[in-house]
Motif scaffolding. Structure first.
Motif, PDB file in Angstrom:
ATOM      1  N   LEU A   9       0.829  -1.199   0.000  1.00 17.31           N
ATOM      2  CA  LEU A   9       0.000   0.000   0.000  1.00 17.31           C
ATOM      3  C   LEU A   9       0.866   1.251   0.000  1.00 17.31           C
ATOM      4  CD1 LEU A   9      -2.733   1.418   0.161  1.00 17.31           C
ATOM      5  CD2 LEU A   9      -2.704   1.046   2.643  1.00 17.31           C
ATOM      6  N   ALA A  10       1.916   1.265   0.810  1.00 18.03           N
ATOM      7  CA  ALA A  10       2.813   2.421   0.855  1.00 18.03           C
ATOM      8  C   ALA A  10       3.477   2.657  -0.504  1.00 18.03           C
ATOM      9  CB  ALA A  10       3.859   2.234   1.942  1.00 18.03           C
ATOM     10  N   LYS A  11       3.930   1.576  -1.133  1.00 16.28           N
ATOM     11  CA  LYS A  11       4.535   1.708  -2.473  1.00 16.28           C
ATOM     12  C   LYS A  11       3.539   2.308  -3.462  1.00 16.28           C
ATOM     13  CE  LYS A  11       7.779  -2.206  -2.106  1.00 16.28           C
ATOM     14  NZ  LYS A  11       9.039  -1.440  -2.315  1.00 16.28           N
ATOM     15  N   ASN A  12       2.278   1.809  -3.419  1.00 14.33           N
ATOM     16  CA  ASN A  12       1.265   2.309  -4.344  1.00 14.33           C
ATOM     17  C   ASN A  12       0.969   3.782  -4.104  1.00 14.33           C
ATOM     18  OD1 ASN A  12       1.010  -0.191  -5.539  1.00 14.33           O
ATOM     19  ND2 ASN A  12      -0.770  -0.796  -4.351  1.00 14.33           N
ATOM     20  N   LEU A  13       0.886   4.182  -2.840  1.00 16.34           N
ATOM     21  CA  LEU A  13       0.575   5.571  -2.521  1.00 16.34           C
ATOM     22  C   LEU A  13       1.672   6.517  -2.992  1.00 16.34           C
ATOM     23  CD1 LEU A  13      -0.842   5.048   1.088  1.00 16.34           C
ATOM     24  CD2 LEU A  13      -2.159   5.811  -0.895  1.00 16.34           C
ATOM     25  N   ILE A  14       2.917   6.151  -2.759  1.00 16.68           N
ATOM     26  CA  ILE A  14       4.041   7.013  -3.136  1.00 16.68           C
ATOM     27  C   ILE A  14       4.273   7.013  -4.637  1.00 16.68           C
ATOM     28  CG2 ILE A  14       6.557   7.286  -2.991  1.00 16.68           C
ATOM     29  CD1 ILE A  14       5.115   8.330  -0.518  1.00 16.68           C
ATOM     30  N   ASN A  15       4.240   5.837  -5.252  1.00 16.41           N
ATOM     31  CA  ASN A  15       4.660   5.718  -6.651  1.00 16.41           C
ATOM     32  C   ASN A  15       3.524   5.828  -7.660  1.00 16.41           C
ATOM     33  OD1 ASN A  15       7.543   5.139  -6.132  1.00 16.41           O
ATOM     34  ND2 ASN A  15       6.719   3.309  -5.150  1.00 16.41           N
ATOM     35  N   TYR A  16       2.292   5.447  -7.259  1.00 19.31           N
ATOM     36  CA  TYR A  16       1.155   5.529  -8.191  1.00 19.31           C
ATOM     37  C   TYR A  16       0.252   6.714  -7.865  1.00 19.31           C
ATOM     38  CZ  TYR A  16      -3.198   4.403 -10.614  1.00 19.31           C
ATOM     39  OH  TYR A  16      -4.331   4.480 -11.403  1.00 19.31           O
ATOM     40  N   SER A  17      -0.167   6.827  -6.605  1.00 18.01           N
ATOM     41  CA  SER A  17      -1.160   7.848  -6.264  1.00 18.01           C
ATOM     42  C   SER A  17      -0.612   9.268  -6.381  1.00 18.01           C
ATOM     43  CB  SER A  17      -1.700   7.609  -4.853  1.00 18.01           C
ATOM     44  OG  SER A  17      -2.391   6.379  -4.770  1.00 18.01           O
ATOM     45  N   VAL A  18       0.534   9.546  -5.738  1.00 16.42           N
ATOM     46  CA  VAL A  18       1.093  10.902  -5.822  1.00 16.42           C
ATOM     47  C   VAL A  18       2.308  10.984  -6.742  1.00 16.42           C
ATOM     48  CG1 VAL A  18       0.224  11.505  -3.539  1.00 16.42           C
ATOM     49  CG2 VAL A  18       2.572  10.680  -3.758  1.00 16.42           C
ATOM     50  N   GLN A  19       2.761   9.833  -7.240  1.00 16.02           N
ATOM     51  CA  GLN A  19       3.860   9.791  -8.213  1.00 16.02           C
ATOM     52  C   GLN A  19       5.026  10.683  -7.775  1.00 16.02           C
ATOM     53  OE1 GLN A  19       1.362  10.817 -11.704  1.00 16.02           O
ATOM     54  NE2 GLN A  19       1.776   8.762 -12.457  1.00 16.02           N
ATOM     55  N   LEU A  20       5.506  10.445  -6.558  1.00 18.23           N
ATOM     56  CA  LEU A  20       6.574  11.264  -6.004  1.00 18.23           C
ATOM     57  C   LEU A  20       7.849  11.124  -6.831  1.00 18.23           C
ATOM     58  CD1 LEU A  20       6.866  13.136  -3.490  1.00 18.23           C
ATOM     59  CD2 LEU A  20       8.088  11.241  -2.415  1.00 18.23           C
ATOM     60  N   GLN A  21       8.447  12.262  -7.159  1.00 17.07           N
ATOM     61  CA  GLN A  21       9.651  12.300  -7.974  1.00 17.07           C
ATOM     62  C   GLN A  21      10.857  12.717  -7.122  1.00 17.07           C
ATOM     63  OE1 GLN A  21       9.464  11.306 -11.317  1.00 17.07           O
ATOM     64  NE2 GLN A  21       7.400  10.769 -10.574  1.00 17.07           N
ATOM     65  N   PRO A  22      12.077  12.405  -7.577  1.00 16.49           N
ATOM     66  CA  PRO A  22      13.267  12.806  -6.830  1.00 16.49           C
ATOM     67  C   PRO A  22      13.274  14.309  -6.554  1.00 16.49           C
ATOM     68  CG  PRO A  22      13.869  11.259  -8.554  1.00 16.49           C
ATOM     69  CD  PRO A  22      12.421  11.589  -8.771  1.00 16.49           C
ATOM     70  N   GLY A  23      13.570  14.661  -5.302  1.00 15.27           N
ATOM     71  CA  GLY A  23      13.635  16.054  -4.906  1.00 15.27           C
ATOM     72  C   GLY A  23      12.310  16.663  -4.479  1.00 15.27           C
ATOM     73  N   GLU A  24      11.200  15.939  -4.675  1.00  4.90           N
ATOM     74  CA  GLU A  24       9.899  16.483  -4.287  1.00  4.90           C
ATOM     75  C   GLU A  24       9.632  16.265  -2.799  1.00  4.90           C
ATOM     76  OE1 GLU A  24       7.178  16.502  -8.312  1.00  4.90           O
ATOM     77  OE2 GLU A  24       7.017  14.759  -6.976  1.00  4.90           O
ATOM     78  N   LYS A  25       8.865  17.175  -2.225  1.00  2.92           N
ATOM     79  CA  LYS A  25       8.534  17.124  -0.797  1.00  2.92           C
ATOM     80  C   LYS A  25       7.105  16.629  -0.632  1.00  2.92           C
ATOM     81  CE  LYS A  25       9.556  21.496  -0.651  1.00  2.92           C
ATOM     82  NZ  LYS A  25      10.216  21.635  -1.973  1.00  2.92           N
ATOM     83  N   VAL A  26       6.895  15.714   0.317  1.00  2.00           N
ATOM     84  CA  VAL A  26       5.565  15.166   0.581  1.00  2.00           C
ATOM     85  C   VAL A  26       5.239  15.332   2.064  1.00  2.00           C
ATOM     86  CG1 VAL A  26       6.506  12.806   0.833  1.00  2.00           C
ATOM     87  CG2 VAL A  26       4.046  13.146   0.437  1.00  2.00           C
ATOM     88  N   LEU A  27       4.057  15.883   2.342  1.00  2.00           N
ATOM     89  CA  LEU A  27       3.562  15.981   3.711  1.00  2.00           C
ATOM     90  C   LEU A  27       2.665  14.782   3.996  1.00  2.00           C
ATOM     91  CD1 LEU A  27       3.154  17.482   6.400  1.00  2.00           C
ATOM     92  CD2 LEU A  27       1.232  18.688   5.321  1.00  2.00           C
ATOM     93  N   ILE A  28       3.023  13.999   5.002  1.00  2.00           N
ATOM     94  CA  ILE A  28       2.220  12.870   5.448  1.00  2.00           C
ATOM     95  C   ILE A  28       1.513  13.306   6.723  1.00  2.00           C
ATOM     96  CG2 ILE A  28       2.249  10.452   6.178  1.00  2.00           C
ATOM     97  CD1 ILE A  28       5.059  10.343   4.678  1.00  2.00           C
TER      98      ILE A  28
END
Length: 371
Positions: A9-28
């Motif tokens: 689920l964590a992999k899907n959320l980071i890589n599919y749902s918000v498609q986090l890219q190198p250098g991007e900031k994410v607030l959890i």
């Protein structure tokens, strides 16, 4: 022992749902202190080359703050949280709590203070339009109880739903999006419901795991003044700490002119929040094959297979109908046979009957084709 379903689920959320890219900031942002998933999200954000930031909150603490809330204080809170949000590229909102009615005794005027400050400045003006975001719940015994399931059975259900192949669903939704974009008149028929409206020239948007988990809806908005008739919702609808039931709304030229429920006085106070609260900002069709029954959690209930939701209040910027409000209240009508059945017509053509699509180009969205 690690649960591999949480890692997935964590992999899907980071890589599919918000498609986090190198250098991007994410607030959890986590209401409920569910550490297992937060820890995995932090790890996956680092693995993607991003920078995770974490905010931990608690519903009981939030209630205590609201009970004494004053405008100046919450304007400062909004400014503080907005300064954080505007520096983020992505947002993951994780919600869980032991009591869905935690805010039931918070006075209406206190709830409005938060909605008019934090809700507007942080979420409506920054998070929704300017970040890649997804929101979800996390399973606990309280959710299992609402779903009338054992804790173990509910956890299994939860991960089936949340780890669905949303890329497959995404492709299957294209045909419904295309049809809705060509449609003018919509008619909904169910027990206690006969409602007509137009969706002409308002974009249809597919939701397949990018903004919500679980997901599974295609939404648009009615032309603001086009709604006429009556809708009777057949699922319980928690809102502002109270669970509404037997909600019946009558519309004339787009406006709710009569609203009744198990607390008619309370529901009309909500619809009197502002002018836009008595108009509708969203019409959506639910298709998640694993979600069949309401559990008083709108992130699940609005995705129920064979359902629609028809939402008084704020429209979305990507499907605009000009309605502006501080509320956005998703209420659900299930049209499968065990809930009384029902039909959806697009331009006088029957497209779904008793919860199943009946025209060939939409059959790919029936439950057996999405699992």
């Amino acid at each position: 022992m690690k649960d591999p379903r949480i890692e997935k689920l964590a992999k899907n959320l980071i890589n599919y749902s918000v498609q986090l890219q190198p250098g991007e900031k994410v607030l959890i942002e986590n209401f409920g202190l569910q550490r297992e998933l937060v820890v995995e999200l932090v790890k996956e954000a680092y693995a993607a080359g991003g920078y995770p930031f974490v905010s931990l909150k608690d519903q009981q603490v939030d209630r205590a703050l609201l009970m004494g809330a004053v405008q100046e204080q919450f304007e400062m809170k909004a400014e503080f949280e907005a300064n954080v949000m505007k520096n983020m590229d992505a947002y993951i909102g994780l919600r869980s709590g032991d009591n869905i009615n935690e805010h039931a005794d918070v006075p209406d005027e206190k709830m409005k203070i938060e909605g008019n400050t934090v809700g507007k400045k942080v979420h409506r003006e920054i998070r929704v339009p300017k970040t890649k975001w997804v929101v979800l719940r996390y399973p606990n015994s309280a959710m299992a109880q609402l779903a009338k399931m054992s804790t173990e059975a509910f956890e299994n259900f939860y991960f089936d739903v949340c780890n669905l192949d949303y890329s497959k669903m995404d492709k299957a939704m294209d045909s419904l999006v295309e049809l809705m974009n060509k449609t003018d008149r919509v008619r909904l028929v169910s027990p206690g419901t006969d409602l007509t409206f137009s969706i002409k020239d308002i974009p249809a948007i597919k939701c397949a795991g990018r903004l919500n988990i679980p997901d599974g809806e295609v939404y648009t908005a009615p032309v603001r003044n086009s709604v006429n008739g009556t809708i009777t919702y057949n699922t319980p609808s928690p809102y502002q700490g109270f669970t509404f039931e037997n909600v019946k709304l009558t519309f004339k030229d787009g406006k709710i002119v009569e609203a009744t429920s198990n607390d008619t006085e309370r529901i009309n106070k909500i619809f009197d929040t502002d002018e836009g609260a008595r108009y509708v900002g969203e019409f959506a069709i639910g298709v998640n094959p694993f979600i069949l029954h309401p559990m008083q959690d709108i992130l699940f209930d609005e995705k129920i297979a064979g359902s629609i939701h028809f939402t008084p209040g704020q429209c979305y910027d990507v499907a605009p109908n000009g309605n502006d409000s501080n509320i956005h209240w998703d209420m659900v009508l299930i049209q499968r046979p065990e809930y009384g059945g029902g039909e959806i017509y697009f331009d006088d053509v029957l497209i779904r009957k008793d919860g199943l699509f009946v025209i060939p180009e939409l059959e790919c969205l029936n439950p057996e084709n999405l699992k």
